[in-house]
Write a protein that holds these residues in place. Structure first.
Motif, short mmCIF file in Angstrom:
data_model
loop_
_atom_site.label_atom_id
_atom_site.label_comp_id
_atom_site.label_asym_id
_atom_site.label_seq_id
_atom_site.Cartn_x
_atom_site.Cartn_y
_atom_site.Cartn_z
N GLU A 22 38.67 -29.05 39.52
CA GLU A 22 38.82 -27.61 39.69
C GLU A 22 38.03 -26.83 38.65
OE1 GLU A 22 40.39 -26.09 42.22
OE2 GLU A 22 40.53 -28.13 42.96
N THR A 23 37.55 -25.68 39.08
CA THR A 23 36.85 -24.79 38.16
C THR A 23 37.71 -23.59 37.79
OG1 THR A 23 35.87 -23.62 40.02
CG2 THR A 23 34.60 -25.43 39.07
N VAL A 24 38.90 -23.51 38.36
CA VAL A 24 39.80 -22.39 38.07
C VAL A 24 40.34 -22.57 36.66
CG1 VAL A 24 41.92 -21.24 38.77
CG2 VAL A 24 40.42 -22.19 40.49
N GLY A 25 40.27 -21.55 35.85
CA GLY A 25 40.73 -21.65 34.47
C GLY A 25 42.11 -21.08 34.28
N GLY A 26 42.96 -21.80 33.60
CA GLY A 26 44.27 -21.33 33.21
C GLY A 26 45.22 -20.95 34.31
N PRO A 27 45.41 -21.79 35.33
CA PRO A 27 46.29 -21.40 36.42
C PRO A 27 47.76 -21.39 36.03
CG PRO A 27 45.53 -23.63 36.76
CD PRO A 27 44.77 -23.08 35.59
N THR A 28 48.13 -22.16 35.01
CA THR A 28 49.54 -22.26 34.66
C THR A 28 50.11 -20.91 34.23
OG1 THR A 28 49.19 -24.54 34.01
CG2 THR A 28 51.20 -23.50 33.24
N ALA A 29 49.38 -20.16 33.42
CA ALA A 29 49.87 -18.85 32.98
C ALA A 29 50.05 -17.89 34.16
CB ALA A 29 48.91 -18.25 31.96
N VAL A 30 49.12 -17.93 35.10
CA VAL A 30 49.21 -17.07 36.28
C VAL A 30 50.44 -17.46 37.10
CG1 VAL A 30 48.07 -16.36 38.42
CG2 VAL A 30 46.72 -16.69 36.34
N LEU A 31 50.63 -18.77 37.29
CA LEU A 31 51.77 -19.23 38.09
C LEU A 31 53.10 -18.92 37.39
CD1 LEU A 31 50.30 -22.64 39.28
CD2 LEU A 31 50.68 -20.59 40.66
N GLU A 32 53.14 -19.07 36.08
CA GLU A 32 54.37 -18.73 35.36
C GLU A 32 54.66 -17.24 35.46
OE1 GLU A 32 53.87 -20.43 31.47
OE2 GLU A 32 54.48 -22.43 32.17
N GLY A 33 53.60 -16.41 35.54
CA GLY A 33 53.79 -14.98 35.75
C GLY A 33 54.42 -14.66 37.09
N LEU A 34 54.33 -15.58 38.03
CA LEU A 34 54.96 -15.42 39.35
C LEU A 34 56.38 -15.98 39.39
CD1 LEU A 34 51.92 -16.46 41.56
CD2 LEU A 34 52.80 -14.15 41.21
N GLY A 35 56.86 -16.45 38.24
CA GLY A 35 58.21 -16.97 38.17
C GLY A 35 58.31 -18.48 38.33
N VAL A 36 57.19 -19.16 38.34
CA VAL A 36 57.20 -20.62 38.46
C VAL A 36 57.63 -21.22 37.12
CG1 VAL A 36 55.77 -22.65 38.89
CG2 VAL A 36 55.38 -20.55 40.20
N ARG A 37 58.61 -22.13 37.16
CA ARG A 37 59.12 -22.78 35.96
C ARG A 37 58.94 -24.29 36.11
NH1 ARG A 37 63.86 -19.65 37.19
NH2 ARG A 37 64.89 -21.65 37.39
N PRO A 38 57.77 -24.83 35.74
CA PRO A 38 57.52 -26.25 35.94
C PRO A 38 58.42 -27.16 35.11
CG PRO A 38 55.69 -25.23 34.78
CD PRO A 38 56.63 -24.14 35.18
N GLY A 39 59.00 -26.66 34.04
CA GLY A 39 59.87 -27.49 33.21
C GLY A 39 61.18 -27.86 33.87
N ASP A 40 61.49 -27.25 35.01
CA ASP A 40 62.76 -27.51 35.69
C ASP A 40 62.73 -28.76 36.57
OD1 ASP A 40 63.66 -25.24 34.48
OD2 ASP A 40 63.68 -24.01 36.29
N ALA A 41 61.55 -29.33 36.81
CA ALA A 41 61.47 -30.48 37.72
C ALA A 41 60.32 -31.40 37.30
CB ALA A 41 61.25 -30.00 39.15
N ASP A 42 60.36 -32.63 37.79
CA ASP A 42 59.28 -33.58 37.51
C ASP A 42 57.98 -33.11 38.15
OD1 ASP A 42 60.99 -35.30 36.12
OD2 ASP A 42 61.60 -36.29 37.98
N LEU A 43 58.07 -32.55 39.34
CA LEU A 43 56.91 -32.03 40.07
C LEU A 43 57.29 -30.69 40.68
CD1 LEU A 43 54.01 -32.49 41.22
CD2 LEU A 43 55.14 -33.43 43.25
N THR A 44 56.46 -29.69 40.45
CA THR A 44 56.64 -28.39 41.07
C THR A 44 55.46 -28.15 41.99
OG1 THR A 44 57.83 -27.54 39.14
CG2 THR A 44 56.91 -25.91 40.66
N VAL A 45 55.75 -27.84 43.25
CA VAL A 45 54.71 -27.54 44.22
C VAL A 45 54.81 -26.06 44.55
CG1 VAL A 45 53.76 -28.03 46.51
CG2 VAL A 45 54.83 -29.86 45.18
N VAL A 46 53.71 -25.35 44.30
CA VAL A 46 53.65 -23.91 44.57
C VAL A 46 52.75 -23.70 45.79
CG1 VAL A 46 53.05 -21.64 43.64
CG2 VAL A 46 53.86 -23.45 42.10
N GLN A 47 53.31 -23.07 46.82
CA GLN A 47 52.57 -22.84 48.06
C GLN A 47 52.27 -21.36 48.22
OE1 GLN A 47 54.42 -24.13 51.72
NE2 GLN A 47 53.11 -22.82 52.94
N PHE A 48 50.98 -21.03 48.36
CA PHE A 48 50.56 -19.69 48.72
C PHE A 48 50.37 -19.65 50.23
CE2 PHE A 48 49.63 -19.65 44.28
CZ PHE A 48 49.70 -18.32 43.90
#
Length: 146
Positions: free
Chosen positions: A36-62
């Protein structure tokens, strides 16, 4: 029809078939994060309320309201979430979050992002994921179904 016309028609058909095969081969395929060439997606996803620390795998669907494959993918992920305790599924309406869509380079729906517990981007897929590949990715990070 002249010989040149037939040759042009055959060439156009071969190119169209090759392009269709290429698109079909890439559709829904999970690509590793290092591609991937997308930079820093984790911060953007966390801004949408995604909390990856709550599970072994978090799948975010747009997805979008008019997308048929999005509904199928959503149902499949909800089923997997109910049978795999280490999986968290987050749905994001792409039309309501256009800034995030632009920042993450979401070009089509459904687009899925796969995050581990530490928030690292493991991969992403664009287009409807193949059921067997989606299940394999989930099982690889969450363990066998309960």
């Amino acid at each position: 029809m002249s010989g040149t016309g037939v040759l042009v028609l055959v060439a156009a058909l071969v190119l169209t078939a090759a392009a269709a095969w290429w698109v079909r081969a890439r559709d829904g395929r999970v690509r590793a994060a290092e591609e991937e060439t997308v930079g820093g997606p984790t911060a953007v996803l966390e801004g949408l309320g995604v909390r990856p620390g709550d599970a072994d795998l978090t799948v975010v669907q747009f997805s979008t309201a008019f997308c048929g494959p999005c509904r199928t993918t959503r149902a499949r992920l909800q089923h997997l979430e109910s049978t795999r305790p280490g999986l968290a599924y987050v749905h994001v309406d792409a039309e309501s979050h256009l800034d995030a869509v632009r920042e993450l380079g979401v070009r089509r729906t459904p687009t899925l992002f796969y995050l581990d517990r530490r928030g690292r981007l493991l991969g992403r897929s664009s287009g409807a994921p193949r059921p067997d590949e989606l299940t394999a990715v989930v099982d690889a990070h969450t363990g066998a179904p309960s």
